[in-house]
Design a protein around this motif. Sequence first.
Motif, PDB file in Angstrom:
ATOM      1  N   GLY A  74       8.391  -5.538  -6.744  1.00  0.00           N
ATOM      2  CA  GLY A  74       7.924  -6.709  -6.133  1.00  0.00           C
ATOM      3  C   GLY A  74       9.148  -7.307  -5.138  1.00  0.00           C
ATOM      4  O   GLY A  74       8.946  -7.851  -4.276  1.00  0.00           O
ATOM      5  N   VAL A  75      10.272  -7.400  -5.823  1.00  0.00           N
ATOM      6  CA  VAL A  75      11.277  -7.800  -5.150  1.00  0.00           C
ATOM      7  C   VAL A  75      11.742  -7.096  -3.891  1.00  0.00           C
ATOM      8  O   VAL A  75      12.066  -7.684  -2.752  1.00  0.00           O
ATOM      9  N   THR A  76      11.200  -5.626  -3.887  1.00  0.00           N
ATOM     10  CA  THR A  76      11.642  -4.909  -2.605  1.00  0.00           C
ATOM     11  C   THR A  76      10.694  -5.283  -1.646  1.00  0.00           C
ATOM     12  O   THR A  76      11.022  -5.287  -0.365  1.00  0.00           O
ATOM     13  N   ILE A 134       0.779  -0.939  -0.007  1.00  0.00           N
ATOM     14  CA  ILE A 134       0.072  -0.023  -0.105  1.00  0.00           C
ATOM     15  C   ILE A 134       1.004   1.214  -0.075  1.00  0.00           C
ATOM     16  O   ILE A 134       0.627   2.131  -0.747  1.00  0.00           O
ATOM     17  N   LEU A 135       1.809   1.459   1.114  1.00  0.00           N
ATOM     18  CA  LEU A 135       2.785   2.399   0.861  1.00  0.00           C
ATOM     19  C   LEU A 135       3.520   2.670  -0.350  1.00  0.00           C
ATOM     20  O   LEU A 135       3.726   3.731  -0.777  1.00  0.00           O
ATOM     21  N   TRP A 136       3.756   1.482  -1.024  1.00  0.00           N
ATOM     22  CA  TRP A 136       4.690   1.474  -2.369  1.00  0.00           C
ATOM     23  C   TRP A 136       3.868   2.235  -3.268  1.00  0.00           C
ATOM     24  O   TRP A 136       4.289   3.091  -4.127  1.00  0.00           O
ATOM     25  N   LEU A 137       2.658   1.535  -3.281  1.00  0.00           N
ATOM     26  CA  LEU A 137       1.678   2.270  -4.262  1.00  0.00           C
ATOM     27  C   LEU A 137       1.491   3.724  -4.162  1.00  0.00           C
ATOM     28  O   LEU A 137       1.274   4.232  -5.121  1.00  0.00           O
ATOM     29  N   LEU A 138       1.118   4.320  -2.981  1.00  0.00           N
ATOM     30  CA  LEU A 138       0.971   5.755  -2.819  1.00  0.00           C
ATOM     31  C   LEU A 138       2.168   6.497  -3.310  1.00  0.00           C
ATOM     32  O   LEU A 138       2.276   7.416  -3.985  1.00  0.00           O
ATOM     33  N   PHE A 139       3.451   5.778  -2.920  1.00  0.00           N
ATOM     34  CA  PHE A 139       4.559   6.525  -3.470  1.00  0.00           C
ATOM     35  C   PHE A 139       4.749   6.491  -4.668  1.00  0.00           C
ATOM     36  O   PHE A 139       5.172   7.606  -5.467  1.00  0.00           O
ATOM     37  N   VAL A 140       4.376   5.529  -5.473  1.00  0.00           N
ATOM     38  CA  VAL A 140       4.265   5.509  -6.902  1.00  0.00           C
ATOM     39  C   VAL A 140       3.398   6.503  -7.513  1.00  0.00           C
ATOM     40  O   VAL A 140       3.768   7.183  -8.289  1.00  0.00           O
ATOM     41  N   LEU A 141       2.152   6.770  -7.044  1.00  0.00           N
ATOM     42  CA  LEU A 141       1.302   7.440  -7.405  1.00  0.00           C
ATOM     43  C   LEU A 141       1.720   9.014  -7.163  1.00  0.00           C
ATOM     44  O   LEU A 141       1.351  10.007  -7.986  1.00  0.00           O
ATOM     45  N   ARG A 142       2.484   9.139  -6.251  1.00  0.00           N
ATOM     46  CA  ARG A 142       2.793  10.848  -5.923  1.00  0.00           C
ATOM     47  C   ARG A 142       4.068  11.203  -6.341  1.00  0.00           C
ATOM     48  O   ARG A 142       4.327  12.227  -6.892  1.00  0.00           O
ATOM     49  N   PRO A 186       6.700   9.253  -8.785  1.00  0.00           N
ATOM     50  CA  PRO A 186       6.818   8.258  -9.758  1.00  0.00           C
ATOM     51  C   PRO A 186       8.383   8.112 -10.043  1.00  0.00           C
ATOM     52  O   PRO A 186       9.012   7.111 -10.182  1.00  0.00           O
ATOM     53  N   ALA A 187       9.013   9.355 -10.082  1.00  0.00           N
ATOM     54  CA  ALA A 187      10.273   9.306 -10.443  1.00  0.00           C
ATOM     55  C   ALA A 187      11.210   8.898  -9.419  1.00  0.00           C
ATOM     56  O   ALA A 187      12.106   8.261  -9.498  1.00  0.00           O
ATOM     57  N   LYS A 188      10.920   9.157  -8.159  1.00  0.00           N
ATOM     58  CA  LYS A 188      11.675   8.761  -6.998  1.00  0.00           C
ATOM     59  C   LYS A 188      11.569   7.412  -6.748  1.00  0.00           C
ATOM     60  O   LYS A 188      12.463   6.524  -6.371  1.00  0.00           O
ATOM     61  N   VAL A 189      10.407   6.736  -7.079  1.00  0.00           N
ATOM     62  CA  VAL A 189      10.313   5.248  -6.944  1.00  0.00           C
ATOM     63  C   VAL A 189      11.009   4.435  -7.971  1.00  0.00           C
ATOM     64  O   VAL A 189      11.440   3.379  -7.624  1.00  0.00           O
ATOM     65  N   ILE A 190      11.083   5.025  -9.071  1.00  0.00           N
ATOM     66  CA  ILE A 190      11.883   4.420 -10.300  1.00  0.00           C
ATOM     67  C   ILE A 190      13.283   4.103  -9.883  1.00  0.00           C
ATOM     68  O   ILE A 190      13.988   3.261  -9.708  1.00  0.00           O
ATOM     69  N   LYS A 191      13.823   5.369  -9.121  1.00  0.00           N
ATOM     70  CA  LYS A 191      15.218   5.486  -8.534  1.00  0.00           C
ATOM     71  C   LYS A 191      15.423   4.574  -7.509  1.00  0.00           C
ATOM     72  O   LYS A 191      16.295   4.038  -7.241  1.00  0.00           O
ATOM     73  N   ALA A 192      14.444   4.615  -6.547  1.00  0.00           N
ATOM     74  CA  ALA A 192      14.438   3.958  -5.313  1.00  0.00           C
ATOM     75  C   ALA A 192      14.502   2.184  -5.473  1.00  0.00           C
ATOM     76  O   ALA A 192      15.024   1.556  -4.684  1.00  0.00           O
ATOM     77  N   SER A 193      13.473   1.997  -6.354  1.00  0.00           N
ATOM     78  CA  SER A 193      13.554   0.458  -6.703  1.00  0.00           C
ATOM     79  C   SER A 193      15.059  -0.066  -7.370  1.00  0.00           C
ATOM     80  O   SER A 193      15.230  -1.292  -7.057  1.00  0.00           O
ATOM     81  N   LEU A 194      15.757   0.854  -7.931  1.00  0.00           N
ATOM     82  CA  LEU A 194      16.982   0.321  -8.508  1.00  0.00           C
ATOM     83  C   LEU A 194      17.897   0.034  -7.523  1.00  0.00           C
ATOM     84  O   LEU A 194      18.804  -0.850  -7.849  1.00  0.00           O
ATOM     85  N   TRP A 195      17.811   0.640  -6.469  1.00  0.00           N
ATOM     86  CA  TRP A 195      18.965   0.216  -5.350  1.00  0.00           C
ATOM     87  C   TRP A 195      18.427  -0.254  -4.111  1.00  0.00           C
ATOM     88  O   TRP A 195      18.972  -1.171  -3.504  1.00  0.00           O
TER      89      TRP A 195
END
Length: 463
Positions: free
Chosen positions: A382-384, A109-117, A119-128
Amino acid sequence: MEKGMVSSLADVPIGDSGSVEDGGCTTAARNIPISPAQVDATEVVYRRPTANFAARFAKILFFAHLVAVAILIIFLSLRGFLGRNPAFRPAHWFAPLLTAAVSSALVAILWLLFVLRHPAKVIKASLWLAPSLVCAVAVLLLTDGGSSSLAFAVLGLLLALVQSLYGCWIVRRLHHAYEILSISIAAVQPTTTLAKYVALALLAGLVFSSIWTLGAGGVAAGGGSRFAPLYVLLLLLSLGWTMQAIRYMVLVAVAQLAYLSLAFGTETAVPVAFEAAANGALGDVCYGSAVIPLVVAIRGTARAMGLIAGGSDEFLFSCASCYVGIADHLVVRGNRWGFVYARVHGKGLGNASAEVWEMFIKQGMGQLIDTDITSSLCFLSGVTGGGVAALVAGSWATAADKGHVTEATVYAFIIGYFMTRIAMAWPQACVAAYHVVFAENPQSRRMGPCIPTRLRELRSSPH
């Protein structure tokens, strides 16, 4: 509503509210007024699918499998706990796994909210975050000291290394991924009703995974039965199919909401979209949830083989091109974009996938689709989620009892992965709908310059 009508409706004059900002990918499509006479959204969402044997058979098989796995879980639970190994402690098994399942739902749920608000930060966060968490899980498994723990730890370290290298490889694609993710998720505005339905999907996944742990616990409690590997395999296949079905149910419903907004500038009620997905697309969801992950895995390995083989004609790589061709043929008949087209035109998933793929090729979008990393970013998300759940369960199991640390950690990772993928079906559905709407009518002023700009970049790129 025929296919030609869908294309023509996308050309309806949109006035000032449909203008696109120069040089960017932002659009005001969701605010474009459109009269009910121009498009009947209910007709689009409720279009009944054509007769489809594969979908009907998959639906019957899916519910039969649920009954069978329920019987298997009951059998394994009774068999395992009645003749329980004295070394097995139920509290030390179920408490970590159930806690990990709940924590994975919260992370989703928190990750989805993060994506919706953001998206750029989520892309970077998921990579590391993804490789870091997998590496942490591998270190945790190494502390257990068993042979199976060592095997999974090595596998985890390899996965973390591959993810790190992949993150470096896709750096040039990140800007487009951010743009298309931002503009597509803006087509479906977060509402309380939509949040409730996604939360219900996560709750369904949480309930099933909690019940599933009973069967897995029964296998662990039963000791070293010779059929234990078979039971574990059946349980894992059931978990994967069921969680994927829940995920694709969300994807189908949200994709329809995004399609209507992007193609027609109109909205439909969220309950209508989910009800239509449950009634009209359930067979295709059951079919797709079994076929599409397999196709994605085959295509991924085929592309990896192609990259390794290059232009080599050595015997070791002589079948690489043949395998790539098979993978390319399979993806034409089963892909996630087909879910969007299937509901709009009332076609089976196989035919819809083939038509939408042909449409991509006709519009010159083949390379763009091949280089789209939305699916990879959802995988990393998903891995995160799986990494967080595995650390919760593994740490608890290590502190409480070292008897089943590896099983609890691996099962928690799988559950956490699927829970996060259910939540990430929302943004993935929006991106899929954006691709389909653009392929239907590239001249639509609602779509903005995002894809045309990317296509020009790909054509001018030497690689």
